[in-house]
Design an enzyme around this catalytic site. Structure first.
Site, PDB file in Angstrom:
ATOM      1  N   GLY A 110      13.595  -1.865   0.399  1.00 12.07           N
ATOM      2  CA  GLY A 110      12.660  -2.034  -0.722  1.00 12.07           C
ATOM      3  C   GLY A 110      13.389  -2.420  -1.997  1.00 12.07           C
ATOM      4  N   GLY A 111      14.515  -3.116  -1.858  1.00  7.87           N
ATOM      5  CA  GLY A 111      15.354  -3.440  -3.020  1.00  7.87           C
ATOM      6  C   GLY A 111      14.846  -4.612  -3.851  1.00  7.87           C
ATOM      7  N   ASP A 171      10.902  -5.306   8.438  1.00  8.77           N
ATOM      8  CA  ASP A 171       9.909  -4.240   8.333  1.00  8.77           C
ATOM      9  C   ASP A 171      10.611  -2.968   8.811  1.00  8.77           C
ATOM     10  N   ARG A 221       9.681  -0.341   9.834  1.00  8.83           N
ATOM     11  CA  ARG A 221       9.045   0.357  10.967  1.00  8.83           C
ATOM     12  C   ARG A 221       9.561  -0.145  12.309  1.00  8.83           C
ATOM     13  N   PHE A 239      -0.892   5.223  -1.235  1.00 12.04           N
ATOM     14  CA  PHE A 239      -2.074   4.968  -2.066  1.00 12.04           C
ATOM     15  C   PHE A 239      -2.865   6.261  -2.149  1.00 12.04           C
ATOM     16  N   SER A 294      -8.473   6.345   7.911  1.00  6.12           N
ATOM     17  CA  SER A 294      -8.485   6.130   9.361  1.00  6.12           C
ATOM     18  C   SER A 294      -7.167   6.676   9.912  1.00  6.12           C
ATOM     19  N   TYR A 329       6.670  16.141  -4.718  1.00  3.86           N
ATOM     20  CA  TYR A 329       5.661  16.750  -3.832  1.00  3.86           C
ATOM     21  C   TYR A 329       6.126  16.800  -2.371  1.00  3.86           C
ATOM     22  N   PRO A 347      12.179  11.632  -7.766  1.00  4.97           N
ATOM     23  CA  PRO A 347      11.761  11.184  -9.094  1.00  4.97           C
ATOM     24  C   PRO A 347      10.375  11.706  -9.453  1.00  4.97           C
ATOM     25  N   ARG A 383      -1.302   1.366  -7.083  1.00  5.61           N
ATOM     26  CA  ARG A 383      -1.887   2.094  -5.952  1.00  5.61           C
ATOM     27  C   ARG A 383      -2.205   3.548  -6.263  1.00  5.61           C
TER      28      ARG A 383
HETATM   29  C1  HXC Z   1      -7.869   3.723   2.543  1.00  6.20           C
HETATM   30  C2  HXC Z   1      -6.431   2.075   3.267  1.00  6.20           C
HETATM   31  C3  HXC Z   1      -6.160   1.708   1.925  1.00  6.20           C
HETATM   32  C4  HXC Z   1      -6.822   2.427   0.886  1.00  6.20           C
HETATM   33  C5  HXC Z   1      -5.023   0.425   3.249  1.00  6.20           C
HETATM   34  N1  HXC Z   1      -5.717   1.257   4.037  1.00  6.20           N
HETATM   35  N2  HXC Z   1      -5.274   0.686   1.956  1.00  6.20           N
HETATM   36  N3  HXC Z   1      -7.265   3.074   3.569  1.00  6.20           N
HETATM   37  N4  HXC Z   1      -7.663   3.423   1.249  1.00  6.20           N
HETATM   38  N5  HXC Z   1      -6.603   2.149  -0.407  1.00  6.20           N
HETATM   39  C6  HXC Z   1      -5.735   1.269   5.499  1.00  6.20           C
HETATM   40  C7  HXC Z   1      -6.131  -0.050   6.117  1.00  6.20           C
HETATM   41  O1  HXC Z   1      -7.546  -0.214   6.144  1.00  6.20           O
HETATM   42  C8  HXC Z   1      -5.523   0.089   7.508  1.00  6.20           C
HETATM   43  O2  HXC Z   1      -6.283   0.948   8.330  1.00  6.20           O
HETATM   44  C9  HXC Z   1      -4.225   0.830   7.231  1.00  6.20           C
HETATM   45  O3  HXC Z   1      -4.408   1.485   5.972  1.00  6.20           O
HETATM   46  C10 HXC Z   1      -3.039  -0.116   7.126  1.00  6.20           C
HETATM   47  O4  HXC Z   1      -3.328  -1.083   6.108  1.00  6.20           O
HETATM   48  P1  HXC Z   1      -2.613  -2.507   6.079  1.00  6.20           P
HETATM   49  O5  HXC Z   1      -3.033  -3.175   4.848  1.00  6.20           O
HETATM   50  O6  HXC Z   1      -2.813  -3.195   7.390  1.00  6.20           O
HETATM   51  O7  HXC Z   1      -1.063  -2.033   6.061  1.00  6.20           O
HETATM   52  P2  HXC Z   1       0.225  -2.778   5.554  1.00  6.20           P
HETATM   53  O8  HXC Z   1      -0.005  -4.255   5.409  1.00  6.20           O
HETATM   54  O9  HXC Z   1       1.322  -2.296   6.393  1.00  6.20           O
HETATM   55  O10 HXC Z   1       0.394  -2.242   4.030  1.00  6.20           O
HETATM   56  C11 HXC Z   1       0.807  -0.917   3.783  1.00  6.20           C
HETATM   57  C12 HXC Z   1       0.160  -0.319   2.518  1.00  6.20           C
HETATM   58  C13 HXC Z   1       0.304  -1.268   1.298  1.00  6.20           C
HETATM   59  C14 HXC Z   1       0.823   1.024   2.283  1.00  6.20           C
HETATM   60  C15 HXC Z   1      -1.329  -0.119   2.787  1.00  6.20           C
HETATM   61  O11 HXC Z   1      -0.256  -0.681   0.138  1.00  6.20           O
HETATM   62  C16 HXC Z   1       1.752  -1.606   1.039  1.00  6.20           C
HETATM   63  O12 HXC Z   1       2.258  -2.608   1.564  1.00  6.20           O
HETATM   64  N6  HXC Z   1       2.467  -0.791   0.210  1.00  6.20           N
HETATM   65  C17 HXC Z   1       3.902  -0.979  -0.053  1.00  6.20           C
HETATM   66  C18 HXC Z   1       4.291  -0.643  -1.458  1.00  6.20           C
HETATM   67  C19 HXC Z   1       3.809   0.672  -1.963  1.00  6.20           C
HETATM   68  O13 HXC Z   1       2.875   1.310  -1.419  1.00  6.20           O
HETATM   69  N7  HXC Z   1       4.469   1.124  -3.071  1.00  6.20           N
HETATM   70  C20 HXC Z   1       4.119   2.361  -3.713  1.00  6.20           C
HETATM   71  C21 HXC Z   1       5.135   3.395  -3.420  1.00  6.20           C
HETATM   72  S1  HXC Z   1       4.860   4.616  -4.596  1.00  6.20           S
HETATM   73  P3  HXC Z   1      -7.355   0.401   9.438  1.00  6.20           P
HETATM   74  O14 HXC Z   1      -7.864   1.641  10.093  1.00  6.20           O
HETATM   75  O15 HXC Z   1      -8.410  -0.333   8.651  1.00  6.20           O
HETATM   76  O16 HXC Z   1      -6.590  -0.486  10.360  1.00  6.20           O
HETATM   77  C22 HXC Z   1       5.311   6.082  -4.110  1.00  6.20           C
HETATM   78  C23 HXC Z   1       5.348   7.014  -5.293  1.00  6.20           C
HETATM   79  C24 HXC Z   1       5.252   8.452  -4.968  1.00  6.20           C
HETATM   80  O17 HXC Z   1       5.593   6.338  -2.981  1.00  6.20           O
HETATM   81  C25 HXC Z   1       5.221   9.436  -6.149  1.00  6.20           C
HETATM   82  C26 HXC Z   1       4.697   8.992  -7.475  1.00  6.20           C
HETATM   83  C27 HXC Z   1       4.818  10.016  -8.580  1.00  6.20           C
HETATM   84  P1  NAP Z   2       7.564  -0.352  -4.982  1.00  5.22           P
HETATM   85  O1  NAP Z   2       8.094  -1.329  -5.962  1.00  5.22           O
HETATM   86  O2  NAP Z   2       6.234  -0.603  -4.384  1.00  5.22           O
HETATM   87  O3  NAP Z   2       8.655  -0.167  -3.849  1.00  5.22           O
HETATM   88  C1  NAP Z   2       8.390  -0.026  -2.509  1.00  5.22           C
HETATM   89  C2  NAP Z   2       9.211  -1.059  -1.762  1.00  5.22           C
HETATM   90  O4  NAP Z   2       9.128  -0.779  -0.361  1.00  5.22           O
HETATM   91  C3  NAP Z   2       8.739  -2.490  -1.979  1.00  5.22           C
HETATM   92  O5  NAP Z   2       9.833  -3.291  -2.358  1.00  5.22           O
HETATM   93  C4  NAP Z   2       8.219  -2.917  -0.613  1.00  5.22           C
HETATM   94  O6  NAP Z   2       8.513  -4.289  -0.372  1.00  5.22           O
HETATM   95  C5  NAP Z   2       9.013  -2.014   0.321  1.00  5.22           C
HETATM   96  N1  NAP Z   2       8.318  -1.779   1.569  1.00  5.22           N
HETATM   97  C6  NAP Z   2       7.080  -1.259   1.742  1.00  5.22           C
HETATM   98  N2  NAP Z   2       6.757  -1.225   3.034  1.00  5.22           N
HETATM   99  C7  NAP Z   2       7.820  -1.714   3.701  1.00  5.22           C
HETATM  100  C8  NAP Z   2       8.101  -1.947   5.067  1.00  5.22           C
HETATM  101  N3  NAP Z   2       7.213  -1.642   6.015  1.00  5.22           N
HETATM  102  N4  NAP Z   2       9.301  -2.472   5.416  1.00  5.22           N
HETATM  103  C9  NAP Z   2      10.194  -2.803   4.450  1.00  5.22           C
HETATM  104  N5  NAP Z   2       9.995  -2.604   3.160  1.00  5.22           N
HETATM  105  C10 NAP Z   2       8.819  -2.079   2.778  1.00  5.22           C
HETATM  106  O7  NAP Z   2       7.473   1.115  -5.635  1.00  5.22           O
HETATM  107  P2  NAP Z   2       8.552   2.034  -6.389  1.00  5.22           P
HETATM  108  O8  NAP Z   2       7.788   2.814  -7.375  1.00  5.22           O
HETATM  109  O9  NAP Z   2       9.703   1.238  -6.848  1.00  5.22           O
HETATM  110  O10 NAP Z   2       9.006   3.039  -5.231  1.00  5.22           O
HETATM  111  C11 NAP Z   2      10.349   3.114  -4.795  1.00  5.22           C
HETATM  112  C12 NAP Z   2      10.626   4.477  -4.198  1.00  5.22           C
HETATM  113  O11 NAP Z   2      10.535   5.470  -5.208  1.00  5.22           O
HETATM  114  C13 NAP Z   2       9.670   4.898  -3.103  1.00  5.22           C
HETATM  115  O12 NAP Z   2      10.367   5.604  -2.099  1.00  5.22           O
HETATM  116  C14 NAP Z   2       8.724   5.826  -3.810  1.00  5.22           C
HETATM  117  O13 NAP Z   2       8.114   6.744  -2.948  1.00  5.22           O
HETATM  118  C15 NAP Z   2       9.687   6.512  -4.753  1.00  5.22           C
HETATM  119  N6  NAP Z   2       9.072   7.152  -5.897  1.00  5.22           N
HETATM  120  C16 NAP Z   2       8.571   6.403  -6.911  1.00  5.22           C
HETATM  121  C17 NAP Z   2       8.025   7.041  -8.000  1.00  5.22           C
HETATM  122  C18 NAP Z   2       7.504   6.268  -9.172  1.00  5.22           C
HETATM  123  O14 NAP Z   2       7.000   6.896 -10.111  1.00  5.22           O
HETATM  124  N7  NAP Z   2       7.596   4.953  -9.189  1.00  5.22           N
HETATM  125  C19 NAP Z   2       7.978   8.443  -8.048  1.00  5.22           C
HETATM  126  C20 NAP Z   2       8.481   9.179  -6.972  1.00  5.22           C
HETATM  127  C21 NAP Z   2       9.041   8.528  -5.907  1.00  5.22           C
HETATM  128  P3  NAP Z   2       7.582  -5.265   0.512  1.00  5.22           P
HETATM  129  O15 NAP Z   2       6.180  -5.049   0.101  1.00  5.22           O
HETATM  130  O16 NAP Z   2       8.134  -6.619   0.198  1.00  5.22           O
HETATM  131  O17 NAP Z   2       7.843  -4.903   1.957  1.00  5.22           O
END
Ligand code: HXC
Ligand code: NAP
Length: 291
Positions: A22-23, A73, A75, A105, A113, A156, A197, A208
């Site tokens: 995720g760099g 990916d 996964r 999210f 689901s 958390y 963090p 999200r």
């Molecule tokens: C309910 C949802 C949904 C939503 C997706 N789904 N979004 N369900 N509410 N908002 C469901 C879809 O319908 C599908 O289920 C399943 O989740 C997979 O969705 P896809 O879109 O096919 O998955 P994918 O393309 O792999 O995308 C993964 C993702 C997406 C997590 C949904 O948001 C993503 O690519 N995120 C990567 C970056 C990210 O999330 N960064 C934030 C990290 S922040 P069905 O049943 O319909 O097949 C973080 C901070 C923590 O971790 C702490 C903060 C303080």
């Molecule tokens: P971000 O920019 O959305 O980073 C997530 C990264 O993960 C993206 O670059 C994304 O790239 C990659 N990623 C997601 N699914 C992947 C997959 N299946 N395979 C490979 N790469 C994948 O969000 P961020 O806030 O910088 O988060 C970074 C880290 O900090 C995460 O572990 C998060 O839980 C943690 N964190 C963040 C916060 C905050 O306040 N921001 C707080 C606590 C913890 P692609 O979409 O291109 O794959």
């Protein structure tokens, strides 16, 4: 000197080859930039090749460091092994891994689901496991003297949190992985630590977790005793230390960087912060009179 300035000597990570999942965005990009500035050769990976290319162009122009990207990916174990193979082909070694990629999210859990729940578990827990296992096997086979893994979790991971239950479940697993392997793999020279963090605004997380006007409705700064969010360089400074040899005796630790946020939510009487100063004289009198 202020907290948001780079903290270390220019060569702190000199010669080290570090993979950051995720760099290409957010905190991963901030760590990549700083590690490059400190002399590391960084390999970034995520699913989106265009994003990786843009980040690579930007950071190569901005720093004198070296950077390579490989789409993957997290996964998929075969794709993870491919990242290691490409890294070894280009740089000949791997010194560190940062498991930073995540998916998340907000949602009431009963609306999810089974696949939605699995998706988060798979990116966060299985993805971290995949890279950890692939790197660990490599280091152990090569009898590499020292190497280090840094896992990005959240606070958390131990408190749990409503409305991000798959993420909380997965991050708790990553923390258990960190602490377990810190003991088991120490004999191979592999150190594992984690950073938890608090709020660090990034587009990926904020779109999200605080979509629409939730950002205004819930002023996240108010949840933090220090009354501010984190700056990316602060996290990059901590990460650089944990990836460097200066932290050689830190193993199995999770370091919180959240301005005191989770403790503010946890302390039984922290709500008394809202009591005005002038009320304390009266309250003290009332308490003392209860003899
Ligand atoms: C309910 C949802 C949904 C939503 C997706 N789904 N979004 N369900 N509410 N908002 C469901 C879809 O319908 C599908 O289920 C399943 O989740 C997979 O969705 P896809 O879109 O096919 O998955 P994918 O393309 O792999 O995308 C993964 C993702 C997406 C997590 C949904 O948001 C993503 O690519 N995120 C990567 C970056 C990210 O999330 N960064 C934030 C990290 S922040 P069905 O049943 O319909 O097949 C973080 C901070 C923590 O971790 C702490 C903060 C303080
Ligand atoms: P971000 O920019 O959305 O980073 C997530 C990264 O993960 C993206 O670059 C994304 O790239 C990659 N990623 C997601 N699914 C992947 C997959 N299946 N395979 C490979 N790469 C994948 O969000 P961020 O806030 O910088 O988060 C970074 C880290 O900090 C995460 O572990 C998060 O839980 C943690 N964190 C963040 C916060 C905050 O306040 N921001 C707080 C606590 C913890 P692609 O979409 O291109 O794959």
């Amino acid at each position: 000197m202020t907290y948001n300035e780079p903290m270390f000597k220019d060569n702190e990570l000199s010669g080290k080859v570090i993979i950051i999942t995720g760099g290409g965005s957010g905190l991963g990009k901030a760590m990549t930039r700083y590690f490059m500035q400190l002399g590391a050769k960084v390999v970034i990976t995520s699913r989106n090749t265009n994003k990786l290319q843009t980040t690579a162009d930007e950071l190569i122009a901005e720093t004198t460091g070296e950077l390579m990207f490989v789409a993957c990916d997290v996964r998929n174990y075969d794709q993870v092994e491919n990242v290691l193979a490409k890294t070894l082909e280009k740089y000949g070694r791997i010194d560190g891994l940062v498991n930073n990629a995540a998916g998340n999210f907000i949602s009431p859990t009963e609306r999810l689901s089974a696949n939605a729940f699995d998706t988060i578990i798979d990116i966060v827990l299985k993805g971290s496991k995949n890279f950890t296992l692939a790197c660990g096997k490599h280091w152990i086979k090569e009898k590499q003297e020292k190497s280090t893994i840094l896992n990005i979790v959240t606070t958390y991971a131990w408190t749990g949190s409503a409305y991000v239950v798959p993420s909380a479940t997965a991050k708790a697993g990553v923390l258990a992985l960190t602490r377990s392997l810190a003991v088991e793999w120490a004999k191979y020279g592999i150190r594992l630590n984690a950073i938890a963090p608090g709020p660090f605004p990034t587009k990926g997380a904020w779109d999200r977790l605080l979509p629409g006007d939730l950002k205004e409705k819930f002023d996240i700064k108010k949840k933090v005793p220090l009354k501010r969010v984190g700056e990316h360089q602060e996290l990059a400074n901590l990460a650089a230390y944990l990836m460097s040899d200066f932290s050689a005796y830190i193993n199995g630790e999770v370091i919180t960087i959240d301005g005191g946020e989770w403790l503010q939510g946890a302390g039984e009487f922290n709500m008394l912060e809202g009591i005005p100063q002038e009320m304390w004289d009266m309250l003290e009198m009332m308490i003392r009179s209860r003899k």
